[in-house]
Design a protein around this motif. Structure first.
Motif, PDB file in Angstrom:
ATOM      1  N   MET C   1       0.755  -1.321  -0.094  1.00 23.85           N
ATOM      2  CA  MET C   1      -0.065   0.023  -0.108  1.00 23.85           C
ATOM      3  C   MET C   1       0.760   1.238  -0.049  1.00 23.85           C
ATOM      4  O   MET C   1       1.877   1.251   0.483  1.00 23.85           O
ATOM      5  N   HIS C   2       0.420   2.194  -0.637  1.00 26.21           N
ATOM      6  CA  HIS C   2       1.219   3.437  -0.846  1.00 26.21           C
ATOM      7  C   HIS C   2       0.656   4.259   0.256  1.00 26.21           C
ATOM      8  O   HIS C   2      -0.249   4.507   0.745  1.00 26.21           O
ATOM      9  N   PRO C   4      -0.226   7.879   1.800  1.00 29.24           N
ATOM     10  CA  PRO C   4      -0.759   9.041   1.556  1.00 29.24           C
ATOM     11  C   PRO C   4       0.025  10.328   1.411  1.00 29.24           C
ATOM     12  O   PRO C   4       0.995  10.325   2.250  1.00 29.24           O
ATOM     13  N   ILE C   5      -0.187  11.250   0.689  1.00 27.98           N
ATOM     14  CA  ILE C   5       0.435  12.470   0.692  1.00 27.98           C
ATOM     15  C   ILE C   5       0.358  13.124   2.133  1.00 27.98           C
ATOM     16  O   ILE C   5       1.211  13.955   2.528  1.00 27.98           O
ATOM     17  N   ALA C   6      -0.995  13.001   2.587  1.00 31.99           N
ATOM     18  CA  ALA C   6      -1.165  13.978   3.969  1.00 31.99           C
ATOM     19  C   ALA C   6      -0.079  13.326   4.831  1.00 31.99           C
ATOM     20  O   ALA C   6       0.294  14.386   5.643  1.00 31.99           O
ATOM     21  N   THR C   7       0.273  12.221   5.125  1.00 36.90           N
ATOM     22  CA  THR C   7       1.313  11.686   5.936  1.00 36.90           C
ATOM     23  C   THR C   7       2.561  12.525   5.824  1.00 36.90           C
ATOM     24  O   THR C   7       3.366  12.809   6.745  1.00 36.90           O
ATOM     25  N   ARG C   9       3.021  15.622   4.911  1.00 33.14           N
ATOM     26  CA  ARG C   9       2.987  17.075   4.806  1.00 33.14           C
ATOM     27  C   ARG C   9       3.213  17.238   6.491  1.00 33.14           C
ATOM     28  O   ARG C   9       2.876  16.557   7.397  1.00 33.14           O
ATOM     29  N   SER C  10       3.616  18.432   6.525  1.00 33.58           N
ATOM     30  CA  SER C  10       4.074  18.842   8.044  1.00 33.58           C
ATOM     31  C   SER C  10       3.848  20.390   8.483  1.00 33.58           C
ATOM     32  O   SER C  10       4.946  21.233   8.250  1.00 33.58           O
ATOM     33  N   THR C  16       4.967  14.015  11.212  1.00 33.08           N
ATOM     34  CA  THR C  16       3.577  13.700  11.662  1.00 33.08           C
ATOM     35  C   THR C  16       3.737  12.458  12.658  1.00 33.08           C
ATOM     36  O   THR C  16       2.920  12.424  13.663  1.00 33.08           O
ATOM     37  N   GLY C  17       4.674  11.337  12.560  1.00 35.73           N
ATOM     38  CA  GLY C  17       4.656  10.341  13.579  1.00 35.73           C
ATOM     39  C   GLY C  17       5.042  10.939  14.848  1.00 35.73           C
ATOM     40  O   GLY C  17       4.554  10.419  15.776  1.00 35.73           O
TER      41      GLY C  17
END
Lengths: 233, 556, 190, 112
Positions: C1-2, C4-7, C9-10, C16-17
């Motif tokens: 699974m790829h 998402p772009i959302a992850t 972004r910062s 994010t993590g």
């Protein structure tokens, strides 16, 4: 309030006053807000106002329409806080000197009452114990010691406007002063299991003479009961 | 982005999807299903109250135990399995990525896990109705010792299962909440500043934070109560040195903020709807935001007003009276700002707008009646009466039912690419709102007359068994049945429109926020090209512009 | 699974993590806080609990504190290695940390076995109920941390997803901090 | 690379933590209640702050993360503050509770 449910205690009037006060203050703001809301809905419906205005509500000019009513609400709040605390202090935080002390114990699913006997003192031999029946004398100040045997119960007498939870492991003291003779309901207002719906008791507010007669009657019954018990043995 | 057009199987597409929109739909449909159960329970116990002792059609005789089970689970379901999943999880999942202009949540798999845990919790709850002894029947507040000991509650299996279900549900929403918060904080479209975030997102995220900060002690408390139930430890058993009051504090420290957790998203949905249908800029965006934060913060300081007469120290009641009355300040300011938004608007009374306005009108009643309960003096009388019940239904029904309908009617074209039928929508609206008032206005009066809660039959209380009070109960029950039957109209409209409704374009309401820049329904990946943001979300009827709206992503 | 772009972004400047891990910790603080707060209130009410607490094994608790502190050092060294792109070294440190977790759990189980043999079981009194609940909840966190760390380590050795070493590290330090408070609450205060 | 994030720095912090740990174990042996409280809980707070600042790098993280975590701790204090008048106290205004101390029986078997 007294048209809906009778008042039978000295502080019922205070609570009713507070309720009416909040109803008037809150009701005023409620009606005003609803009136404005519906007026806006009618006045600015699409047919009457095809083009909307551009108002950010960030400028002082428009913000004051929020702020002034809002300050008025705060003033009302202060009134309510004042009277709420006053009523609370009177009912729950002060203990007037009692004419008699009774003990109230909740259990699944009955109320057990211990009345002082003819000597007027609790904890003596002639105490009268009853189940689901509380007998008090009108215009006398009572203190109650509230306990529970098993789960939470709530000792509630609507005509007194009195409510206090009974908590196992705790003894909670409160007071009331009946002001009217008659026969009223005692409820359990905290869910206490399958029999919660049948956990009602009767409150008898009597005159001094009636109460004395009742006590004597109880005493006789007790003596007779003892005699029967002894005979059995 | 959405270049991978590989065919997904049914399972991976609908059951194990990581797409935020599918997960939102899962939450929505689960919530709707649970709402049907909750509604059915309400029907069951209302029938018993109106006509004591009859065989309720479809349910049979309502025994005292069944009655308690019905009220307990009605409350639990409506709050934990309807209001929470629909308002926060469904709308949050659907709207957050779309409205901030990105392709998904930041942690799609965490999101899926959150739903799966939620689903398990719902299954555990439903299973608990069928175990020997029946489902939990100690009220949704689950006060020990009643809830802690099987010898008191007589549901040795139902009680722990109920508690497990609630705890699992909390875990699900903690995971979901973390996802919402990080997504909003980190993944906003380029150009979207603090003040460009639609108010509904602010509210969902603030609600998630409030939930997170308040649920912790109750999770710990749930573990303690579970140990009490299973191992008879006695954390809350006074005979073993425990204290039942501690649970009440643990519960209400969560329970009161929870009210605002569901209120805020509802207010947010209403904000979106009224701005679009009044073609107005939101009145005082920053004011509303600050009042939201103030409400969220203050909501932590008021919890013990649920316990005024529950055996807490009477001195503490004064503190909590003051804080409770004070919380009316930000909430009134918020309501005033919403009403002021209508000023000078051009209001179009479509179905979503009707529901949004009904929310405001009804919620005001709920808010004002709360003052009676927040002020300690009058709460002595009102505590645990139907007045309380009517009050919080006047807040919860607008929140969990009316605003949700506003949201569904409003976003339906985006969710399914089709319109719902307007006429049926209006029938549904009047069929919901009028009976709603007819249910709960009589209950206010019954509460004033001293009717206490969770009693299966008032025949044992002469003061409450008077015929005119019984007439009021019958009125409430009949109104409930009318209201429930009008939901059939909604269900028909909803499912019919999914397949056969009028096709919707991209932006049918001419709204500004980013979700309307995506196709209807948005494909996997949401946007063909991730949008940029150039302006705040509520630029309607800007002077000097021909169009009365100005999408956030439209270059000047 | 790829991904998402959302992850990627910062907007806040925090990856994010890591942001998510902070929020996880925030929610854990109130969970442990609710439990320990209840414990402290009960403890102050019941004088007799200090007699019960005298039966806890201070040395075992202290050793465990030492073990966790040391494992915290290893994981932060692992983070340091990962930051410099040295996946192999980070892998070694991660496993040293897991080893620390193991030692912690072994000491814990020896300690508990002894206590249970002496009759100090959960149902004996509320002190022991809190003792096992709080330490047990903490131990569950240790186990969860070890499992996640083991999973991460196999990516780390391939120099993949190195930023995750820091994330699990922050979580592990939090577990350490919880123990730092549990230790005086359960063992020292007598 | 700053001095704050060097292995040497970490080892130094670790050494301080171990010394503090020994102090916190030794402190109660004096048997003075105040010293016990100070060494036990004072040192715990110091240790926790050190771990948070130097190992979790809160000192170089954005400030609002610290505020967030402190806020959560304050929530716990708020909860305890609001609850303790009822739970911590054996009696209050117009109420009292029976405080049941469980007897300490050392030879009690591991069964109910």
């Amino acid at each position: 309030m007294e048209y809906i449910i009778e008042r039978a205690s000295s502080f019922a009037g205070d609570i009713d006053f507070l309720i009416v006060l909040i109803a008037v203050l809150g009701g005023f703001w409620l009606l005003l807000a609803e009136a404005v809301l519906f007026y806006f809905i009618v006045k600015y419906r699409r047919k009457a106002s095809p083009k909307a205005q551009y108002i950010t509500g960030e400028e002082e000019v428009s913000k004051k329409w929020l702020h002034w009513p809002h300050y008025a609400v705060i003033v009302c709040d202060l009134f309510i806080i004042f009277f709420a605390i006053q009523t609370w202090v009177k009912i729950k935080q002060t203990l007037p000197k009692p004419d008699a002390v009774i003990e109230v114990v909740g259990q699944q699913w009955a109320w057990k009452f211990t009345h002082p006997g003819l000597d007027g003192k609790l904890g003596t031999k002639d105490d009268v114990k009853t189940v689901d029946e509380l007998h008090v004398v009108v215009n006398k100040t009572y203190q109650f010691k509230l306990k529970s045997d098993d789960v939470l119960h709530s000792f509630s007498i609507p005509v007194f406007r009195l409510k206090q939870d009974a908590v196992p492991g705790r003894t909670i003291t409160g007071w009331f002063k009946p002001t009217k003779t008659g026969q009223f309901d005692i409820q359990c207002a905290e869910i206490c299991g399958i029999g919660h719906g049948i956990m009602g008791a009767k409150l008898y507010i009597e005159t001094e003479e009636e109460h004395r007669t009742w006590l004597e009657h109880q005493r006789m019954a007790q003596v007779n009961g003892n005699r029967i018990n002894t005979a059995k043995k | 982005m959405s270049h991978d057009h590989h065919e997904q199987s049914f399972f991976s597409k609908y059951l194990f999807s990581t797409d935020h929109k599918v997960i939102a739909m899962q939450y929505l449909f689960t919530g709707m299903f649970m709402a049907l159960i909750g509604g059915f329970f309400a029907y069951g116990f209302r029938m018993q109250l109106a006509f004591p002792g009859i065989e309720v059609p479809g349910l049979g005789l309502v025994t005292p135990n069944l009655y308690n089970e019905l009220v307990t689970n009605h409350g639990s379901i409506m709050i934990f399995w309807v209001a929470m999943p629909v308002l926060i999880a469904a709308f949050g999942n659907y709207l957050i990525p779309l409205m901030i202009g990105c392709d998904d949540m930041v942690f799609p798999r965490l999101n899926r896990l959150s739903y799966q845990i939620f689903l398990i919790s719902a299954i555990v709850l439903i299973a608990s109705f069928f175990v020997p002894g029946g489902g939990f029947s100690g009220a949704w507040t689950s006060y020990p010792p009643l809830s802690a000991q099987a010898k008191y509650n007589l549901t040795p299996l139902g009680a722990p299962m109920w508690l497990t279900a609630v705890a699992l549900e909390f875990v699900a929403f903690l995971l979901g909440g973390i996802n919402f918060i990080t997504t909003l904080m980190n993944s906003r479209a380029p150009g979207m500043k603090m003040w460009d975030i639609p108010i509904v997102l602010w509210m969902i995220v603030i609600a998630s934070i409030v939930f997170m900060a308040s649920a912790g002690p109750l999770i710990a408390g749930a573990v303690m109560l579970l140990f009490d139930q299973i191992y008879h430890i006695g954390f809350f058993n006074p005979n073993k040195g425990g204290d039942p009051i501690l649970w009440q504090h643990l519960f209400w420290f969560f329970g009161h903020p929870e009210v605002y957790v569901v209120l805020l998203p509802a207010m947010g949905i209403v904000a979106e709807v009224i701005t679009v249908f009044a073609r107005k800029k939101l009145f005082g965006y920053k004011t509303i935001l600050y009042t939201t934060i103030a409400t969220g913060t203050l909501s932590f300081f008021v919890w013990a007003h649920h316990q005024f007469v529950a055996g807490i120290d009477p001195r503490m009641a004064n503190v909590f009276t003051i804080t409770t009355i004070l919380i009316s300040i930000p909430v009134t300011e918020m309501c005033f700002a919403y009403i002021a938004t209508l000023f000078g608007g051009s209001i179009e009374l479509r179905t979503p707008m009707l529901f949004a306005l009904a929310f405001l009108a009804e919620f005001l009643i709920g808010g004002v009646t709360g003052i009676f309960l927040g002020s300690s003096g009058s709460d002595i009388y009102f505590h645990d009466t139907y007045f309380v019940l009517a009050h919080f239904h006047y807040t919860f029904v607008p929140i969990a039912i009316i605003s949700v309908f506003a949201g569904i009617y409003y976003w339906f074209p985006k969710m399914f690419g089709r319109h719902m039928n307007e006429t049926l929508g209006k029938i549904h609206f009047w069929g919901t709102v009028i009976p709603f008032n007819l249910i709960f206005l009589p209950l206010f009066f019954l509460g004033l007359a001293g009717q206490h809660r969770r009693i299966y039959s008032y025949e044992n209380f002469p003061e409450l068994a008077k015929p005119y009070l019984q007439d009021l109960r019958i009125l409430a029950t009949v109104s409930l049945i009318v209201m429930l039957s009008f939901q059939v109209v909604f269900l028909f409209n909803f499912f019919y429109s999914i397949f056969k409704g009028k096709k919707a374009e991209k932006n049918p309401w001419r709204a500004n926020t980013l979700e309307w820049a995506a196709a209807s329904p948005p494909p996997h990946g949401n946007f063909p090209e991730l949008p940029q943001v150039y302006r705040p979300p509520y630029e309607y009827s800007v002077p000097g512009r021909e169009l009365d709206y100005w999408p956030q992503n439209e270059k000047a | 699974m790829h991904q998402p772009i959302a992850t990627t972004r910062s907007a806040t400047g925090i990856p994010t993590g890591r942001l998510a891990v902070w929020w996880v910790i925030a929610s854990e603080i109130v969970i442990f806080g609710g439990l320990l707060g209840s414990y402290v209130m009960y403890r102050l009410l019941h004088d007799a609990w200090s007699i019960e607490a005298a039966n806890t094994h201070t040395l075992a608790g202290a050793t465990n504190t030492f073990v966790l502190l040391t494992s915290s050092l290893f994981v932060v060294l692992g983070h340091h290695a990962a930051e410099h792109g040295d996946g192999k070294k980070a892998f070694r440190y991660l496993w040293l940390t897991i080893l620390g977790g193991f030692i912690f759990l072994i000491i814990k189980s020896i300690e508990w076995t002894g206590e249970i043999h002496h009759g100090f079981v959960m149902t004996k009194s509320l002190f022991w109920a809190f003792y096992y609940t709080a330490a047990g909840l903490h131990a569950l966190h240790v186990i969860a941390g070890m499992v996640i760390m083991a999973i991460i380590s196999f990516d780390t050795i391939k120099n993949k997803n190195l930023h995750r070493v820091e994330l699990i590290g922050i979580y592990w330090h939090f577990v350490d901090i919880v123990w730092i408070f549990l230790f005086p609450l359960l063992y020292i205060a007598k | 690379m700053s001095a704050e994030t060097s292995p040497k720095h970490y080892v130094k912090i670790w050494a301080i933590l171990v010394v503090l740990l020994i102090l916190s174990v030794l402190g109660p042996m004096l048997g003075i209640k105040l010293v016990t409280l100070l060494t036990a809980f004072g040192i715990a707070i110091v240790k926790a702050t050190m771990v948070a600042n130097h190992f979790m790098h809160l000192n170089i993280e954005k400030k609002y993360i610290s505020y967030l975590l402190i806020g959560m701790v304050l929530m716990v204090f708020l909860f305890v503050g609001g609850t303790s008048p009822d739970v911590l106290m054996p009696e209050g205004q117009h109420w009292e509770k029976q405080v049941i101390e469980q007897p300490v029986e050392l030879d009690h078997g591991g069964h109910e």
